[in-house]
Motif scaffolding. Structure first.
Motif, mmCIF file in Angstrom:
data_model
loop_
_atom_site.group_PDB
_atom_site.id
_atom_site.type_symbol
_atom_site.label_atom_id
_atom_site.label_comp_id
_atom_site.label_asym_id
_atom_site.label_seq_id
_atom_site.Cartn_x
_atom_site.Cartn_y
_atom_site.Cartn_z
ATOM 1 N N ASP A 1 0.853 -1.293 -0.087
ATOM 2 C CA ASP A 1 -0.077 0.168 0.088
ATOM 3 C C ASP A 1 0.833 1.173 0.213
ATOM 4 N N PRO A 2 0.605 2.400 -0.874
ATOM 5 C CA PRO A 2 1.187 3.524 -0.523
ATOM 6 C C PRO A 2 1.202 4.163 0.805
ATOM 7 N N GLY A 3 2.634 4.315 0.978
ATOM 8 C CA GLY A 3 2.687 5.011 2.565
ATOM 9 C C GLY A 3 3.276 3.740 3.443
ATOM 10 N N SER A 4 3.223 2.581 3.152
ATOM 11 C CA SER A 4 3.266 1.630 4.028
ATOM 12 C C SER A 4 4.642 0.814 4.350
ATOM 13 N N GLU A 5 5.371 0.940 3.135
ATOM 14 C CA GLU A 5 7.008 0.192 3.286
ATOM 15 C C GLU A 5 7.665 1.092 2.235
ATOM 16 N N TRP A 6 8.893 0.775 2.424
ATOM 17 C CA TRP A 6 9.733 1.583 1.639
ATOM 18 C C TRP A 6 10.588 0.453 0.407
ATOM 19 N N HIS A 7 10.233 1.026 -0.888
ATOM 20 C CA HIS A 7 10.959 -0.060 -1.882
ATOM 21 C C HIS A 7 11.649 0.853 -2.833
ATOM 22 N N TYR A 8 12.890 0.695 -3.029
ATOM 23 C CA TYR A 8 13.513 1.412 -4.106
ATOM 24 C C TYR A 8 12.837 1.173 -5.564
ATOM 25 N N SER A 9 12.631 2.164 -6.223
ATOM 26 C CA SER A 9 11.705 1.964 -7.219
ATOM 27 C C SER A 9 11.790 3.054 -8.118
ATOM 28 N N ALA A 10 11.047 2.689 -9.394
ATOM 29 C CA ALA A 10 10.811 3.874 -10.545
ATOM 30 C C ALA A 10 9.651 4.689 -10.212
ATOM 31 N N SER A 11 9.628 5.054 -8.970
ATOM 32 C CA SER A 11 8.726 6.185 -8.622
ATOM 33 C C SER A 11 9.317 7.650 -9.387
ATOM 34 N N THR A 12 10.370 7.527 -9.172
ATOM 35 C CA THR A 12 11.002 8.966 -9.724
ATOM 36 C C THR A 12 10.885 9.128 -11.227
ATOM 37 N N ARG A 13 10.910 8.019 -11.797
ATOM 38 C CA ARG A 13 10.406 8.161 -13.340
ATOM 39 C C ARG A 13 8.947 8.675 -13.504
ATOM 40 N N VAL A 14 8.123 8.104 -12.635
ATOM 41 C CA VAL A 14 6.748 8.862 -12.508
ATOM 42 C C VAL A 14 6.709 10.259 -12.390
ATOM 43 N N LEU A 15 7.623 10.566 -11.449
ATOM 44 C CA LEU A 15 7.633 12.090 -11.100
ATOM 45 C C LEU A 15 8.356 12.768 -12.364
ATOM 46 N N GLY A 16 8.971 12.072 -13.219
ATOM 47 C CA GLY A 16 9.591 13.044 -14.520
ATOM 48 C C GLY A 16 8.460 13.020 -15.488
ATOM 49 N N MET A 17 7.614 12.057 -15.529
ATOM 50 C CA MET A 17 6.391 12.181 -16.302
ATOM 51 C C MET A 17 5.448 13.362 -15.980
ATOM 52 N N ILE A 18 5.229 13.525 -14.511
ATOM 53 C CA ILE A 18 4.648 14.516 -13.981
ATOM 54 C C ILE A 18 4.898 15.877 -14.352
ATOM 55 N N VAL A 19 6.527 16.102 -13.958
ATOM 56 C CA VAL A 19 7.202 17.389 -14.509
ATOM 57 C C VAL A 19 6.701 17.628 -15.974
ATOM 58 N N GLU A 20 7.189 16.921 -16.898
ATOM 59 C CA GLU A 20 6.810 16.989 -18.244
ATOM 60 C C GLU A 20 5.123 17.370 -18.376
ATOM 61 N N LYS A 21 4.373 16.766 -17.873
ATOM 62 C CA LYS A 21 3.093 17.042 -17.927
ATOM 63 C C LYS A 21 2.726 18.235 -17.509
ATOM 64 N N ILE A 22 3.109 18.908 -16.409
ATOM 65 C CA ILE A 22 2.779 20.168 -15.582
ATOM 66 C C ILE A 22 3.464 21.356 -16.722
ATOM 67 N N THR A 23 4.670 20.972 -17.021
ATOM 68 C CA THR A 23 5.600 22.118 -17.610
ATOM 69 C C THR A 23 5.409 22.361 -18.895
ATOM 70 N N GLY A 24 4.806 21.060 -19.634
ATOM 71 C CA GLY A 24 4.760 21.088 -21.173
ATOM 72 C C GLY A 24 5.978 21.009 -21.810
ATOM 73 N N GLU A 25 7.509 20.685 -21.014
ATOM 74 C CA GLU A 25 8.659 20.706 -21.746
ATOM 75 C C GLU A 25 9.301 19.324 -21.286
ATOM 76 N N PRO A 26 10.007 18.768 -22.339
ATOM 77 C CA PRO A 26 10.758 17.663 -22.182
ATOM 78 C C PRO A 26 11.641 17.880 -20.666
ATOM 79 N N LEU A 27 12.122 16.888 -20.337
ATOM 80 C CA LEU A 27 12.742 17.068 -18.968
ATOM 81 C C LEU A 27 14.105 17.639 -19.396
ATOM 82 N N GLU A 28 14.986 17.267 -20.518
ATOM 83 C CA GLU A 28 16.048 17.930 -20.750
ATOM 84 C C GLU A 28 15.941 19.363 -20.743
#
Length: 427
Positions: free
Chosen positions: A200-227
């Motif tokens: 469940d979200p918030g219950s355990e720590w797993h190293y993960s692709a979470s930051t890849r999802v954050l990158g998608m959100i950054v691109e979605k909000i800014t309308g720009e590629p991460l680079e």
């Protein structure tokens, strides 16, 4: 750079360079003052001792080549390199070598997310489903059959939030560390974030692709590629001139060769083309190339509470929040070696350390923070690039090499010896 596969023995020849200061920073001396007014830096003999440690690591065969740097708030305190950029072609390791920093991309993405928080474009406790499709009606795996990769699930107890992604408590995993994710990604050919959750979200720590999802959100909000966004808002303002999702053709002669330890011997990895032009898709969790000098500037920005010189990237309150425990009573847990060619179990401090918004936080147990101060921030990249930021001693240190697997015994020994030498010689 064309590579040919070659075996390395423990009798590697060693090349060593040690420069006291990097050009382009605001001070030209290898010392700076901390808040208490004490001068910190390295004497000539102290710098020589750190350099010897790097040289000895190469001589032992722990790494073919390594570059290291230590910064204070406003100056480079130490800079050195040892070994080879490319063993097969007998090219010495320069201090400005360019490395694939892999997951050291993650703190950059975390900073970008905090910038958007400051601008009011998202909130830490917003559900991920507010920005991306496919993140509502989340399911958690309750039973898994290793033989045929079938599983049973139940609905997640709560939504996944931006904070969960920043802290690796989203329930997402990584295939190379988690056996279930490893099996599922192979069987389904899906990405980790497209699979049911491990917890469940918030219950355990797993190293993960979470930051890849954050990158998608950054691109979605800014309308720009991460680079584009990172260059305009982080890299250029901080003077990080060699950091990008590509290495221009004119700089590729500085790119470090990658190696893997097989049966106790280092050998070159099969050649992989390095992009000379940034080409999407860009990943928030990896993919950047950089130098110790550039990452030193990033660390200085954190040390200075979001500022480097006259350039402010984040507010002091945001940087403070990033360095605080954001996982409550949960601890960073030891991650297994599902893909043993890529990693050994990691990280140091597992079972004791906490996690902030993008950084592991060293515990106050001297057994696990033997040299760096409790509260120090850190993370790493899979090719054994490592950094830590010590807010008590007001230093940041980064060491880069290109060796698999992650947490390879020799690479880890090189890191720990470097850390010990830094603190023993810091004055």
């Amino acid at each position: 750079m064309k590579l040919r596969k070659t075996a390395l023995t423990i009798t590697l020849s060693t090349t060593l360079v040690a420069w006291p200061v990097s050009a382009g920073l605001s001070k030209t001396v290898a010392q700076t003052a901390n808040k208490a007014g004490h001068t910190q830096g390295f004497s000539d003999s102290g710098k020589a001792a750190v350099s010897r440690q790097l040289s000895e690591a190469v001589g032992r065969g722990d790494t073919p080549g390594v570059v290291a740097l230590v910064v204070g708030r406003d100056a480079v305190l130490y800079e050195g390199a040892a070994g080879k950029l490319d063993v097969a072609h007998n090219i010495a390791m320069p201090v400005n070598a360019i490395f694939a920093i892999a997951s050291m991309t993650k703190p950059v993405t975390s900073v970008a997310v905090m910038m958007l928080v400051e601008e009011g474009k998202l909130k830490l406790d917003d559900p991920v489903s507010k920005y991306l499709t496919g993140f509502d009606n989340l399911q958690v795996i309750t039973k898994f059959n290793e033989k045929d990769a079938t599983y049973q699930t139940r609905p997640a107890k709560r939504p996944m939030t931006i904070r969960h992604l920043l802290t690796h408590t989203s329930g997402i995993g990584y295939g190379f560390t988690n056996p279930i994710e490893y099996r599922l990604t192979q069987a389904t050919k899906k990405n980790e974030w497209e699979l049911p959750l491990l917890s469940d979200p918030g219950s355990e720590w797993h190293y993960s692709a979470s930051t890849r999802v954050l990158g998608m959100i950054v691109e979605k909000i800014t309308g720009e590629p991460l680079e584009t966004y990172y260059q305009e808002r982080i890299f250029k303002p901080l003077g990080m001139v060699d950091t990008s999702y590509a290495v221009p053709a004119a700089k590729q002669s500085r790119a470090a060769t990658q190696y893997s330890r097989v049966n106790s011997r280092l050998q070159e990895l099969p050649p992989a083309p390095i992009p000379s032009m940034p080409t999407p898709p860009f990943r928030g969790d990896g993919g950047l190339y950089s130098t110790v000098q550039d990452y030193g500037k990033f660390m200085q920005m954190i040390l200075n509470g979001g500022r480097l010189g006259t350039t402010r990237i984040l507010s002091e309150s945001s940087v403070k929040m990033m360095g605080e425990n954001n996982i409550g009573s949960i601890f960073v847990e030891l991650q297994p070696d599902a893909d043993q060619q890529r990693t050994k179990p990691f990280p140091l401090g597992a079972g004791h350390d906490k996690f902030g918004l993008g950084f592991q936080i060293a515990s106050n147990d001297p057994q696990y923070a033997k040299y760096r101060s409790p509260g120090s921030l850190s993370w790493a990249g899979i090719y054994n690039t490592e950094f830590w930021i010590d807010p008590v001693k007001h230093i940041g240190a980064v060491q880069m090499m290109q060796v698999l697997p992650f947490y390879d015994d020799g690479a880890l020994r090189t890191l720990r010896d470097f850390e010990q030498s830094v603190y023993q010689n810091l004055r």
